[in-house]
Design an enzyme around this catalytic site. Structure first.
Site, mmCIF file in Angstrom:
data_model
loop_
_atom_site.group_PDB
_atom_site.id
_atom_site.type_symbol
_atom_site.label_atom_id
_atom_site.label_comp_id
_atom_site.label_asym_id
_atom_site.label_seq_id
_atom_site.Cartn_x
_atom_site.Cartn_y
_atom_site.Cartn_z
ATOM 1 N N HIS A 255 0.833 -1.202 0.000
ATOM 2 C CA HIS A 255 0.000 0.000 0.000
ATOM 3 C C HIS A 255 0.868 1.254 0.000
ATOM 4 O O HIS A 255 0.472 2.289 -0.539
ATOM 5 C CB HIS A 255 -0.907 0.028 1.237
ATOM 6 C CG HIS A 255 -1.983 -1.007 1.227
ATOM 7 N ND1 HIS A 255 -1.777 -2.297 1.660
ATOM 8 C CD2 HIS A 255 -3.274 -0.939 0.838
ATOM 9 C CE1 HIS A 255 -2.900 -2.976 1.547
ATOM 10 N NE2 HIS A 255 -3.819 -2.185 1.040
ATOM 11 N N ASP A 328 -4.866 -5.937 -7.811
ATOM 12 C CA ASP A 328 -5.067 -5.322 -6.510
ATOM 13 C C ASP A 328 -5.359 -3.839 -6.766
ATOM 14 O O ASP A 328 -5.217 -3.339 -7.894
ATOM 15 C CB ASP A 328 -3.820 -5.503 -5.641
ATOM 16 C CG ASP A 328 -4.125 -5.449 -4.151
ATOM 17 O OD1 ASP A 328 -5.215 -4.970 -3.783
ATOM 18 O OD2 ASP A 328 -3.273 -5.870 -3.352
#
Length: 608
Positions: A255, A328
Site C-alpha cells: 500500500h 489489486d
C-alpha cells in the site's frame, strides 16, 4: 420501483425481479432468449460483445469505488466526495458515465451500513446499469476476508480470520465458512469476494499479510484455500485467490511501498505457487495480482500486476488458468511508483489482466485505455478477450439472468442464529493455548472471581461491537467473573503502567491483551510489572502469535489471531474452561535471541 426522493428500493416480488432481469438481458442476446442462470454460452456472449461500443467495452473492465449508501440519493458528504473524485453526484451517474462492469464496496465509502441498506444499494446499482442502452449487470465486490479485514459488519456473521482458521486446520470448517459467508454476501447482492488470501506467510515481520494468511506451511495453506473456494462458489459468490504470485515473504507493505520478493524460482515453486495451483484446481473464479517485484519470475523491474511473463507466461500458460484476473487496488504505491496513473491500466491489460480495480483517478485510467485502443497500442480484440472473461463470470453467477436480490431475503439469510452459532463453534476450535505453566488455566470464578482486563483498545474492524478489552471483559462477566476494564494502549506510558499495577493489586487475576509486541515495546514493561505483583497473569495475543516470544515470564498465553468479537468470546470460554483449546500454531514462533531457532513449532498447541 424506485423512489428517488428517498433513495429506497421497493420490495419487488420474485417474479418481478426475474422479469426485469431477463428482459434487460434478452435485448442483448443473439439468436435466442437471455442466458439462463449459470448458463455460459460463449457464442451468445460474443454476440453481446459484438453489439457493444468501444467505450462500453472499456467500462466493463473497470471496478470502481463509489461513495454513498444509496445509488441515487446518497448523503451530501458522499455527493461531495463523488463530485471530487468522479465529477458525478451518485453511483447511478457514475455507472452511466463510465458504463462500469464492477463496483467495490468499502466501509469508509459508506456503502455498508447494514444488510438491508446494502441490498437496496446493490439493486439500485443494477437498475442504474440496466437502464442504460445495452445495459449489463454490474459485478459487485468487496473484501470480506473475516478476521481483521471485513467490510460488512454486524449483524452479518463474522468468522475467525485466515490464520485462526489455519490454527483450526479443518477443511470442513473452511468450507463451511465460505458457504455461510457466501450465502450472506449473495443475499446482499455482493457476488465477488476478494478472498481467500493464498499467500504463505513465511516472514514474521510481514506488515501487510501476517494473520490474513492461513499460515507458513504451503500444503496446509493450499488445503484451506481450496476448501474456502469450494464453499464460496457453492453459494454463488466468486472467490478470489490473492495476491499472485505470492505476497507472504516481504517486510514492505505494498500500500505504501514497492516490495521485492527475493525467492528463487525453485523457492517460489515450493513455497508460493502451491496455494494458487490448488485454487486453480478447485475452479477459482478470479485471481488477484500483487504489486510486488519478483526478479526470479521477471527481471524487468515491473510489479507482477504489470508483468506479462508472470500473468500470461506463468499464471495463464503454465498454471493453465483462464478465469478472471483482477488487479489489486490501483491506488496503492506498489503499482504507482514506476509508472503514472495513465500507464498503469494499459500495461496491466497488456500483461494479461481483465479487471482494473479502484484506480485513483477513474477518468485518467478509463481514457488512457480508450486512447491506447484508438492509437493501436491495445487492440480491440485484446479488450474483447477480457470482456468475454468478465461476461463468462457474470453468466456463471446468474447475473445475466437475474441481477437483483429480494430485500426480504436478507433478513432470513444474514446473521441468523444458526450461522452465528456455527461461527462461535469454529472460533473455539481455532483458539490456541501456547503456554500454561503450572496449569494456571482454566480460571474459575470461585478462585479467581475478580479479573482485571487490560490491553489496547484498537481500531475496530467490522467484526467488533466495541473495544476488545470491553468485549473480552463482557464475555468473562457472562461466565461468572467480576471484571474491571482498563485501556492501556499499544504503547502504555509509565503513568498508565503504574495505574495498571495498582489496579492489579485489587484483582484475583489479570488478563492482558498484547498486540504485536516489539523488542522495545512498553507493552513488555507493562506485562513484566504485572508479573512482579504476583497476581496470576493470562496474556492473549490478539493479532500476531509471535508476541509470546517476547514475554517469557507469562505463565499462560493464548493466541486468538484477531481482536474480533467471535475470537475474543471464544478466548473467554477457553479461559473459563467452558471449552478446551484446540488450535495448533500454523506458523513457527522463533526465539528472539536467535531467530534461526524455533521456540514453538508449527503444530504446537496445548489443551486441558
Amino acid at each position: 420501483m424506485h423512489d428517488t426522493s428517498t433513495g429506497s428500493t421497493a420490495k419487488p416480488s420474485r417474479r418481478t425481479v426475474l422479469t426485469a432481469g431477463a428482459a434487460a438481458t434478452a435485448a442483448l442476446a443473439v439468436g435466442g432468449p437471455a442466458l439462463a442462470a449459470g448458463d455460459v454460452d460463449d457464442k451468445k456472449l460474443r454476440g453481446i460483445i459484438s453489439r457493444m461500443t468501444l467505450q462500453e467495452k472499456v467500462g466493463q473492465l473497470f471496478v470502481s469505488r463509489v461513495y454513498g449508501h444509496s445509488a441515487t440519493a446518497p448523503d451530501q458528504a458522499d455527493i461531495d466526495a463523488n463530485l471530487k473524485d468522479f465529477g458525478v453526484r451518485t453511483a447511478a451517474e457514475l455507472i452511466a458515465k463510465y458504463r462500469l462492469g464492477g463496483v467495490i464496496y468499502f466501509v469508509w465509502a459508506h456503502n455498508t451500513r447494514n444488510p438491508r441498506q446494502i441490498t437496496e444499494l446493490s439493486n439500485g446499482i443494477q437498475r442504474a446499469s440496466l437502464d442504460q442502452p445495452r445495459g449489463l449487470p454490474v459485478l459487485i465486490s468487496t473484501d470480506q476476508e473475516h478476521g481483521i479485514v471485513c467490510r460488512v459488519g454486524k449483524p452479518a456473521t463474522l468468522f475467525p480470520g485466515a490464520m485462526a482458521m489455519g490454527a483450526g486446520g479443518s477443511r470442513a470448517d473452511a468450507r463451511t465458512l465460505g458457504r455461510i459467508a457466501g450465502r450472506e454476501l449473495h443475499a446482499m447482492g455482493i457476488r465477488q469476494d476478494y478472498t481467500p488470501v493464498a499467500d504463505v506467510n513465511v516472514n514474521p515481520a510481514n506488515p501487510v499479510i501476517g494473520v490474513r494468511s492461513f499460515g507458513a506451511d504451503p500444503a496446509a495453506v493450499s488445503r484451506l484455500v481450496a476448501a474456502e473456494v469450494e464453499g464460496y462458489q457453492h453459494s454463488g459468490v466468486a472467490a478470489t485467490a490473492k495476491h499472485f504470485p505470492g505476497h507472504g515473504d516481504t517486510e514492505v507493505d505494498s500500500h505504501y511501498g514497492f516490495p521485492t520478493i527475493t525467492h528463487t524460482r525453485a523457492q517460489w515453486e515450493a513455497l508460493d505457487a502451491p496455494p494458487f495451483r490448488a485454487a486453480v484446481a478447485a475452479g477459482i473464479d478470479s485471481i488477484m495480482t500483487a504489486h510486488i517485484l519478483v526478479p526470479a519470475l521477471d527481471d524487468s523491474g515491473d510489479p507482477a500486476t504489470l508483468s506479462r511473463p508472470i500473468l500470461t507466461g506463468i499464471l495463464r500458460e503454465q498454471l493453465g488458468y483462464d478465469g478472471v484476473v483482477v488487479t489489486d487496488s490501483l491506488d496503492m504505491a506498489g503499482v504507482r511508483q514506476k509508472y503514472g496513473d495513465d500507464r498503469v491500466p494499459v500495461l496491466a491489460l497488456k500483461a494479461g489482466v481483465d479487471q482494473l480495480l479502484n484506480p485513483p483517478k477513474l477518468d485518467v485510467a478509463w481514457n488512457a485505455v480508450l486512447k491506447a485502443v484508438q492509437d493501436g497500442e491495445l487492440t480491440e480484440e485484446r479488450l474483447d478477450e477480457s470482456v468475454l472473461r468478465v461476461l463468462r463470470l457474470k453468466a456463471k453467477l446468474g447475473l445475466l439472468h437475474d441481477p437483483y436480490v429480494v430485500p426480504g431475503g436478507v433478513d432470513r439469510a444474514v446473521g441468523n442464529l444458526a450461522h452465528l452459532a456455527t461461527a462461535d463453534r469454529i472460533a473455539e476450535r481455532t483458539t490456541t493455548l501456547l503456554v500454561n505453566e503450572g496449569g494456571l488455566l482454566p480460571l474459575s470464578p470461585a478462585s479467581h472471581g475478580k479479573v482485571l482486563v487490560l490491553g489496547a483498545d484498537l481500531a475496530s474492524p467490522s467484526g467488533t461491537t466495541g473495544p476488545p478489552t470491553g468485549v473480552l471483559a463482557g464475555a468473562l462477566a457472562e461466565l461468572g467473573f467480576t471484571t474491571t476494564v482498563m485501556s492501556t494502549g499499544t504503547a502504555p506510558s509509565a503513568a498508565v503502567i503504574d495505574r495498571a499495577v495498582a489496579a492489579a493489586g485489587e484483582a484475583d487475576a489479570v488478563v492482558v491483551g498484547t498486540y504485536n509486541v516489539s523488542a522495545t515495546s512498553s507493552q513488555k514493561t507493562l506485562v513484566e510489572r504485572l508479573l512482579a505483583t504476583g497476581v496470576p497473569v493470562v496474556a492473549v495475543a490478539v493479532r500476531n502469535p509471535y508476541d509470546v516470544a517476547r514475554l517469557p515470564g507469562v505463565r499462560a498465553y493464548l493466541a486468538t489471531y484477531s481482536w474480533t468479537d467471535v475470537e475474543l468470546r471464544a478466548a473467554a470460554r477457553v479461559i473459563a474452561g467452558e471449552v478446551s483449546p484446540r488450535g495448533k500454531l500454523p506458523v513457527p514462533v522463533q526465539r528472539t535471541d536467535d531467530p534461526t531457532k524455533v521456540l514453538y513449532p508449527i503444530g504446537h498447541g496445548l489443551t486441558y
